[in-house]
Motif scaffolding. Sequence first.
Motif, PDB file in Angstrom:
ATOM      1  N   CYS A  54      -8.896 -36.681 -33.545  1.00  0.00           N
ATOM      2  CA  CYS A  54      -9.423 -35.273 -34.404  1.00  0.00           C
ATOM      3  C   CYS A  54      -9.032 -34.681 -33.046  1.00  0.00           C
ATOM      4  O   CYS A  54      -8.197 -33.377 -33.105  1.00  0.00           O
ATOM      5  N   ALA A  55      -8.625 -35.494 -31.841  1.00  0.00           N
ATOM      6  CA  ALA A  55      -8.253 -34.618 -30.501  1.00  0.00           C
ATOM      7  C   ALA A  55      -6.812 -34.183 -30.900  1.00  0.00           C
ATOM      8  O   ALA A  55      -6.364 -33.154 -30.272  1.00  0.00           O
ATOM      9  N   ILE A  56      -5.715 -35.427 -31.197  1.00  0.00           N
ATOM     10  CA  ILE A  56      -4.742 -34.831 -31.580  1.00  0.00           C
ATOM     11  C   ILE A  56      -4.162 -33.588 -32.586  1.00  0.00           C
ATOM     12  O   ILE A  56      -3.394 -32.502 -32.101  1.00  0.00           O
ATOM     13  N   LEU A  57      -5.493 -34.085 -33.969  1.00  0.00           N
ATOM     14  CA  LEU A  57      -4.846 -32.401 -34.427  1.00  0.00           C
ATOM     15  C   LEU A  57      -5.091 -31.316 -33.831  1.00  0.00           C
ATOM     16  O   LEU A  57      -4.680 -30.166 -34.536  1.00  0.00           O
ATOM     17  N   PHE A  58      -6.318 -31.267 -33.297  1.00  0.00           N
ATOM     18  CA  PHE A  58      -6.741 -29.926 -32.307  1.00  0.00           C
ATOM     19  C   PHE A  58      -6.145 -29.264 -31.450  1.00  0.00           C
ATOM     20  O   PHE A  58      -5.427 -28.535 -32.130  1.00  0.00           O
ATOM     21  N   GLY A  59      -5.058 -30.069 -31.100  1.00  0.00           N
ATOM     22  CA  GLY A  59      -3.895 -29.977 -30.227  1.00  0.00           C
ATOM     23  C   GLY A  59      -2.759 -28.975 -31.369  1.00  0.00           C
ATOM     24  O   GLY A  59      -2.183 -27.500 -31.194  1.00  0.00           O
ATOM     25  N   LEU A 113       6.932 -29.753 -30.600  1.00  0.00           N
ATOM     26  CA  LEU A 113       7.881 -30.114 -29.210  1.00  0.00           C
ATOM     27  C   LEU A 113       8.345 -28.607 -29.475  1.00  0.00           C
ATOM     28  O   LEU A 113       8.510 -27.590 -28.329  1.00  0.00           O
ATOM     29  N   VAL A 114       8.592 -28.788 -30.382  1.00  0.00           N
ATOM     30  CA  VAL A 114      10.141 -27.997 -30.974  1.00  0.00           C
ATOM     31  C   VAL A 114       8.530 -26.353 -31.306  1.00  0.00           C
ATOM     32  O   VAL A 114       9.616 -25.373 -31.172  1.00  0.00           O
ATOM     33  N   ALA A 115       7.545 -26.232 -31.528  1.00  0.00           N
ATOM     34  CA  ALA A 115       6.768 -25.709 -31.422  1.00  0.00           C
ATOM     35  C   ALA A 115       6.266 -24.921 -30.679  1.00  0.00           C
ATOM     36  O   ALA A 115       5.881 -23.441 -29.638  1.00  0.00           O
ATOM     37  N   ALA A 116       6.515 -25.753 -29.964  1.00  0.00           N
ATOM     38  CA  ALA A 116       5.588 -25.320 -27.911  1.00  0.00           C
ATOM     39  C   ALA A 116       7.000 -24.561 -27.069  1.00  0.00           C
ATOM     40  O   ALA A 116       6.277 -23.519 -26.165  1.00  0.00           O
ATOM     41  N   CYS A 117       7.801 -25.021 -27.293  1.00  0.00           N
ATOM     42  CA  CYS A 117       8.812 -24.306 -27.211  1.00  0.00           C
ATOM     43  C   CYS A 117       9.284 -22.415 -27.799  1.00  0.00           C
ATOM     44  O   CYS A 117       9.902 -21.912 -26.869  1.00  0.00           O
ATOM     45  N   GLY A 118       8.664 -22.458 -28.754  1.00  0.00           N
ATOM     46  CA  GLY A 118       9.358 -21.105 -29.880  1.00  0.00           C
ATOM     47  C   GLY A 118       7.402 -20.345 -29.449  1.00  0.00           C
ATOM     48  O   GLY A 118       8.302 -19.551 -29.026  1.00  0.00           O
ATOM     49  N   PHE A 119       6.492 -20.716 -29.044  1.00  0.00           N
ATOM     50  CA  PHE A 119       5.678 -20.215 -27.872  1.00  0.00           C
ATOM     51  C   PHE A 119       5.919 -19.451 -27.115  1.00  0.00           C
ATOM     52  O   PHE A 119       5.747 -18.259 -26.686  1.00  0.00           O
ATOM     53  N   VAL A 120       6.747 -20.340 -26.525  1.00  0.00           N
ATOM     54  CA  VAL A 120       6.779 -19.863 -25.381  1.00  0.00           C
ATOM     55  C   VAL A 120       7.876 -18.805 -24.926  1.00  0.00           C
ATOM     56  O   VAL A 120       7.904 -18.038 -24.094  1.00  0.00           O
ATOM     57  N   LEU A 121       8.556 -19.076 -26.213  1.00  0.00           N
ATOM     58  CA  LEU A 121       9.636 -18.188 -26.357  1.00  0.00           C
ATOM     59  C   LEU A 121       9.121 -16.822 -27.288  1.00  0.00           C
ATOM     60  O   LEU A 121       9.989 -15.760 -26.059  1.00  0.00           O
ATOM     61  N   CYS A 122       8.289 -16.436 -27.945  1.00  0.00           N
ATOM     62  CA  CYS A 122       7.617 -15.705 -27.973  1.00  0.00           C
ATOM     63  C   CYS A 122       6.157 -15.000 -26.754  1.00  0.00           C
ATOM     64  O   CYS A 122       6.578 -13.738 -26.675  1.00  0.00           O
ATOM     65  N   GLY A 123       5.786 -15.805 -25.970  1.00  0.00           N
ATOM     66  CA  GLY A 123       5.903 -14.871 -24.790  1.00  0.00           C
ATOM     67  C   GLY A 123       6.497 -14.342 -23.941  1.00  0.00           C
ATOM     68  O   GLY A 123       6.017 -13.180 -23.223  1.00  0.00           O
ATOM     69  N   PHE A 124       7.673 -14.724 -23.996  1.00  0.00           N
ATOM     70  CA  PHE A 124       8.650 -13.649 -22.990  1.00  0.00           C
ATOM     71  C   PHE A 124       9.819 -12.783 -24.027  1.00  0.00           C
ATOM     72  O   PHE A 124      10.145 -11.762 -23.351  1.00  0.00           O
ATOM     73  N   CYS A 160       2.067 -29.543 -26.650  1.00  0.00           N
ATOM     74  CA  CYS A 160       2.284 -30.483 -25.823  1.00  0.00           C
ATOM     75  C   CYS A 160       1.355 -32.124 -25.430  1.00  0.00           C
ATOM     76  O   CYS A 160       1.872 -33.038 -24.750  1.00  0.00           O
ATOM     77  N   LEU A 161       0.431 -31.469 -24.575  1.00  0.00           N
ATOM     78  CA  LEU A 161      -1.045 -32.423 -24.423  1.00  0.00           C
ATOM     79  C   LEU A 161      -0.885 -33.486 -26.278  1.00  0.00           C
ATOM     80  O   LEU A 161      -1.375 -34.364 -25.813  1.00  0.00           O
ATOM     81  N   SER A 162      -0.989 -32.577 -26.915  1.00  0.00           N
ATOM     82  CA  SER A 162      -1.904 -33.688 -28.111  1.00  0.00           C
ATOM     83  C   SER A 162      -0.244 -34.679 -28.583  1.00  0.00           C
ATOM     84  O   SER A 162       0.061 -35.709 -29.010  1.00  0.00           O
ATOM     85  N   ALA A 163       0.611 -34.374 -28.097  1.00  0.00           N
ATOM     86  CA  ALA A 163       2.539 -35.165 -28.899  1.00  0.00           C
ATOM     87  C   ALA A 163       2.260 -36.439 -27.620  1.00  0.00           C
ATOM     88  O   ALA A 163       1.324 -37.633 -27.288  1.00  0.00           O
ATOM     89  N   LEU A 164       1.827 -35.847 -26.080  1.00  0.00           N
ATOM     90  CA  LEU A 164       1.571 -36.621 -25.164  1.00  0.00           C
ATOM     91  C   LEU A 164       0.409 -38.335 -26.165  1.00  0.00           C
ATOM     92  O   LEU A 164       0.668 -38.914 -25.340  1.00  0.00           O
TER      93      LEU A 164
END
Length: 431
Positions: free
Chosen positions: A251-256, A320-331, A414-418
């Motif tokens: 449940c926690a993994i899917l939440f992320g 992890l690819v998605a996380a990098c994409g969101f950071v890029l959107c932020g900039f 990233c937390l979900s992946a971990l």
Amino acid sequence: MAVASPGGAASGNSIYARVMWRFMPLLFVCYVVAYLDRVNVGFAKLQMLNDLHFSEAMYGFGAGIFFVGYFFFEVPSNLLLHRVGARRWIARIMVTWAVIAALTAWVTSPAMFYALRFVLGIAEAGFFPGLVLYLTYWFPAHRRGKMVAFLMAGNPVSGIVGGPVSGLILQRLAGYGGMAGWQWLFIIEALPALLLGVIIYFFLDDRVKDAQWLTEDDRAHIQREIDAEARAKSHASVGQTLSSLKVWLLCAILFGIVMGSYAVGFWQPTIIKASGITDPLTIGLLTIVPYLSALVSMIVVGRHADRTRERRWHVVIPQLVAACGFVLCGFAGTHPWLALAGLTMAATGVITALPMFWALPTSFLGGAGAAAGIALINSTGNLAGFVSPAVVGWLKTLTHSLTPSLFLIAACLCLSALLILTRMPAKLVNQ
């Protein structure tokens, strides 16, 4: 007329190919319509907020409260599907959500918006986990990853089709018949669900034994494989499944992952608009790019996961690819092509991770426990569908920027992946 098939791998491939072409195109179209009706509020927002004088926080809360109703009725809905059969229950879900989605066109206040979104969640509860459960009745685990990926390809396809169609409706039907473009959007895009609900009722077979379009030998072949796999799965009671630490970890993994999925689904038009593009049709056309990339990725990754029978890294790397994409959107700021590149990475990652995730619980849950476990994981994980737009809307109202929210979404992924890498042993899920 069906012809009896001799044994062997080639025969098995032929039988499952027939099953796939019998059901999967229909279920795929149903999922396209379901996802479109769930997130088309993201396009309606482009006009709706001004017309109704809603704030970003009001929109985010209303978009997300769908998942509160979804959460409370998900497990009962899936247990009922397991008992009464997919044909009746999925048809019921689709018809009721079509009616409620159309009624959203007559919203005039925040309270009405919240109420209809909440009831829409109740109506749709059990749809996706019901489809996942239904696939466990027909496909063994080593064939199911590709089927779930095929089914969930409806997510990017809904964006490829829905983006331009939604933009066109907003642009061309604004004011027609005295109604706003966003009102026509809700009405027109609810109609396919109504039609598909009727088709499902008359077309779907609940179990392998009901499939008269297969020969007796073909039905026996499928049932043997399903039964052999079932004997190796956990058949805990519903209560044991709902209290299992492994289930709650999932449940926690899917939440992320879902935090990222609905950040794309509900805010992609807003991110593109913030980069300097304001025409609704142009925004709709640009959303095709991330969804096309996601469609190709999820099919390729799904096939590779089935071929290698490796599950964990096929979820983690897309996250992890998605996380990098969101950071890029932020900039990205007011640079539309940078925003589009970030959105493409984000959408490709989260949309690929979702079907790969569902190979994890279905690899070790079986029986009524699977019905309850899949529903609990989906409903609890999808509470992120409430948290994600609500938090993003609140932070955007507070800071007048999407950037802090996008960084938060990246951290959740990233937390979900971990958690997958540290808490889900490969021997448990690799089949």
